[in-house]
Design a protein around this motif. Structure first.
Motif, mmCIF file in Angstrom:
data_model
loop_
_atom_site.group_PDB
_atom_site.id
_atom_site.type_symbol
_atom_site.label_atom_id
_atom_site.label_comp_id
_atom_site.label_asym_id
_atom_site.label_seq_id
_atom_site.Cartn_x
_atom_site.Cartn_y
_atom_site.Cartn_z
ATOM 1 N N GLN A 71 77.492 3.623 -8.525
ATOM 2 C CA GLN A 71 77.002 4.661 -7.624
ATOM 3 C C GLN A 71 76.712 5.981 -8.335
ATOM 4 O O GLN A 71 77.356 6.326 -9.315
ATOM 5 C CB GLN A 71 78.012 4.911 -6.497
ATOM 6 C CG GLN A 71 79.331 5.531 -6.908
ATOM 7 C CD GLN A 71 80.428 4.518 -7.139
ATOM 8 O OE1 GLN A 71 80.163 3.388 -7.549
ATOM 9 N NE2 GLN A 71 81.668 4.908 -6.875
ATOM 10 N N ASN A 72 75.735 6.703 -7.789
ATOM 11 C CA ASN A 72 75.422 8.035 -8.298
ATOM 12 C C ASN A 72 76.465 9.052 -7.845
ATOM 13 O O ASN A 72 76.813 9.963 -8.598
ATOM 14 C CB ASN A 72 74.042 8.487 -7.816
ATOM 15 C CG ASN A 72 72.933 7.536 -8.211
ATOM 16 O OD1 ASN A 72 72.428 6.787 -7.372
ATOM 17 N ND2 ASN A 72 72.537 7.547 -9.473
ATOM 18 N N LYS A 89 69.309 8.142 -12.929
ATOM 19 C CA LYS A 89 69.424 6.707 -13.211
ATOM 20 C C LYS A 89 69.401 5.918 -11.903
ATOM 21 O O LYS A 89 70.052 6.282 -10.932
ATOM 22 C CB LYS A 89 70.727 6.406 -13.962
ATOM 23 C CG LYS A 89 70.741 6.883 -15.402
ATOM 24 C CD LYS A 89 72.002 6.403 -16.113
ATOM 25 C CE LYS A 89 72.000 6.798 -17.577
ATOM 26 N NZ LYS A 89 73.219 6.320 -18.280
ATOM 27 N N VAL A 90 68.664 4.834 -11.893
ATOM 28 C CA VAL A 90 68.611 3.951 -10.736
ATOM 29 C C VAL A 90 70.000 3.360 -10.503
ATOM 30 O O VAL A 90 70.635 2.860 -11.443
ATOM 31 C CB VAL A 90 67.589 2.825 -10.956
ATOM 32 C CG1 VAL A 90 67.628 1.809 -9.820
ATOM 33 C CG2 VAL A 90 66.188 3.410 -11.098
ATOM 34 N N PRO A 91 70.530 3.408 -9.271
ATOM 35 C CA PRO A 91 71.869 2.879 -9.002
ATOM 36 C C PRO A 91 71.868 1.361 -8.847
ATOM 37 O O PRO A 91 70.810 0.725 -8.800
ATOM 38 C CB PRO A 91 72.237 3.549 -7.676
ATOM 39 C CG PRO A 91 70.916 3.675 -6.969
ATOM 40 C CD PRO A 91 69.916 3.996 -8.065
ATOM 41 N N CYS A 92 73.053 0.800 -8.757
ATOM 42 C CA CYS A 92 73.223 -0.612 -8.413
ATOM 43 C C CYS A 92 73.901 -0.666 -7.048
ATOM 44 O O CYS A 92 75.069 -1.050 -6.927
ATOM 45 C CB CYS A 92 74.075 -1.328 -9.455
ATOM 46 S SG CYS A 92 73.372 -1.350 -11.111
ATOM 47 N N GLY A 93 73.179 -0.228 -6.025
ATOM 48 C CA GLY A 93 73.777 -0.082 -4.704
ATOM 49 C C GLY A 93 73.337 -1.111 -3.698
ATOM 50 O O GLY A 93 74.157 -1.832 -3.127
ATOM 51 N N ILE A 94 72.025 -1.205 -3.440
ATOM 52 C CA ILE A 94 71.494 -2.120 -2.441
ATOM 53 C C ILE A 94 70.342 -2.901 -3.061
ATOM 54 O O ILE A 94 69.328 -2.307 -3.443
ATOM 55 C CB ILE A 94 70.977 -1.382 -1.192
ATOM 56 C CG1 ILE A 94 72.106 -0.590 -0.516
ATOM 57 C CG2 ILE A 94 70.388 -2.371 -0.195
ATOM 58 C CD1 ILE A 94 71.637 0.251 0.662
ATOM 59 N N LEU A 104 75.363 6.652 -2.486
ATOM 60 C CA LEU A 104 76.541 7.451 -2.143
ATOM 61 C C LEU A 104 77.643 6.520 -1.655
ATOM 62 O O LEU A 104 77.503 5.883 -0.606
ATOM 63 C CB LEU A 104 76.194 8.474 -1.062
ATOM 64 C CG LEU A 104 77.374 9.188 -0.388
ATOM 65 C CD1 LEU A 104 78.191 9.986 -1.403
ATOM 66 C CD2 LEU A 104 76.893 10.079 0.751
ATOM 67 N N GLU A 105 78.722 6.426 -2.424
ATOM 68 C CA GLU A 105 79.909 5.676 -2.011
ATOM 69 C C GLU A 105 80.890 6.658 -1.362
ATOM 70 O O GLU A 105 81.252 7.675 -1.967
ATOM 71 C CB GLU A 105 80.582 5.013 -3.214
ATOM 72 C CG GLU A 105 79.880 3.782 -3.736
ATOM 73 C CD GLU A 105 80.171 2.524 -2.932
ATOM 74 O OE1 GLU A 105 80.928 2.613 -1.933
ATOM 75 O OE2 GLU A 105 79.640 1.462 -3.300
#
Length: 269
Positions: A71-72, A89-94, A104-105
């Motif tokens: 997460q960012n 940076k591109v997140p690994c979220g969805i 956002l976590e």
């Protein structure tokens, strides 16, 4: 601001100023909202922000094969927010929604029966979403502010909650994790906060009378209060809805549209 390694921990005022002073190169079109589930409130001591972030990063790298924390941003029960992974940076979220997204976590388990969100955390989550909308010139709606639950885990397609999904950011997250719940409760709060930040105005958010859980295996949502009205959609057992009006054994579950269900098929917590 506090710093440990790459992790930056801010109060809301500090985060506001940091966004104003920082320039980002990546195109951002949506804000992803998640909950950590674990760690949750029980693991938060009030002073172990960095330890929890390091633990999450270790898990993401060791168990999921990521190059760093997914997460960012991470929000905490005391109303602080950490920048974890560079916003550029591109997140690994969805799956399917990362390329132009910010992840956002929100620390905690916000499924029904889980953690009770603190007022400070609630205010911070709303303000973070509003600040990101301000920074990236986004209009708060269900296209710019999204929940993990709305995306199929396998295909990465946005389904609105059908298919193989997580409950994330929680079935009790600001009244529920459905698109209707977001549009009724969370999005208006973000819009109001954004208006305050930018000196604009926003209409008052409709306030639900209560919320309930669907207890039927499937429940028709109709365009009026009665079976003579056409069905506009269906709801599955366990879905939580907000109630904005009651009449003749029927309840309206949308803040502005005529979407009604028979009240006998709802259970109130």
């Amino acid at each position: 601001m506090k710093k440990k390694g790459k992790f930056l921990l801010f109060t809301m005022d500090e985060f506001d100023q940091w966004l104003l002073e920082t320039r980002f190169s990546r195109s951002v079109k949506l804000v992803q909202n998640h909950h950590t589930y674990l760690p949750g409130y029980a693991q938060f001591t009030g002073s172990n922000h960095f330890g929890l972030l390091e633990g999450m990063e270790h898990f993401h790298m060791a168990e999921r094969g990521f190059s760093e924390i997914a997460q960012n941003l991470t929000s905490f029960p005391d109303g602080t927010v950490a920048v974890c992974r560079s916003i550029d940076k591109v997140p690994c979220g969805i799956k399917g929604a990362n390329q132009e997204g910010i992840c956002l976590e929100n620390l905690g388990n916000f499924d029904a029966g889980g953690d009770t969100m603190t007022p400070a955390h609630r205010d911070a989550i709303v303000k973070i979403n509003a600040l990101l909308c301000r920074e990236f010139n986004l209009k708060p709606n269900t296209d710019s502010i999204v929940y993990h639950h709305w995306y199929d885990l396998n295909s990465g397609k946005r389904t609105g909650g059908s298919g193989t999904t997580k409950t994330c950011p929680g079935t009790a997250f600001f009244g529920g994790n459905s698109m209707d719940a977001a549009a009724a409760t969370f999005i208006p709060l973000a819009a109001q906060t954004l208006a305050q930040l930018t000196g604009g105005t926003a209409p008052s958010a409709p306030v639900p009378l209560k919320s309930g859980e669907v207890v039927a295996s499937s429940l028709n949502v109709r365009a009026g209060r009665g079976t003579a009205f056409p069905v506009v959609k269906g709801l599955k057992r366990g879905v939580r809805v907000n109630v904005f009006e009651t009449a003749d054994g029927w309840v309206r579950i949308h803040p502005t549209e005529q979407q009604w269900v028979a009240e006998r098929y709802l259970r109130y917590a």
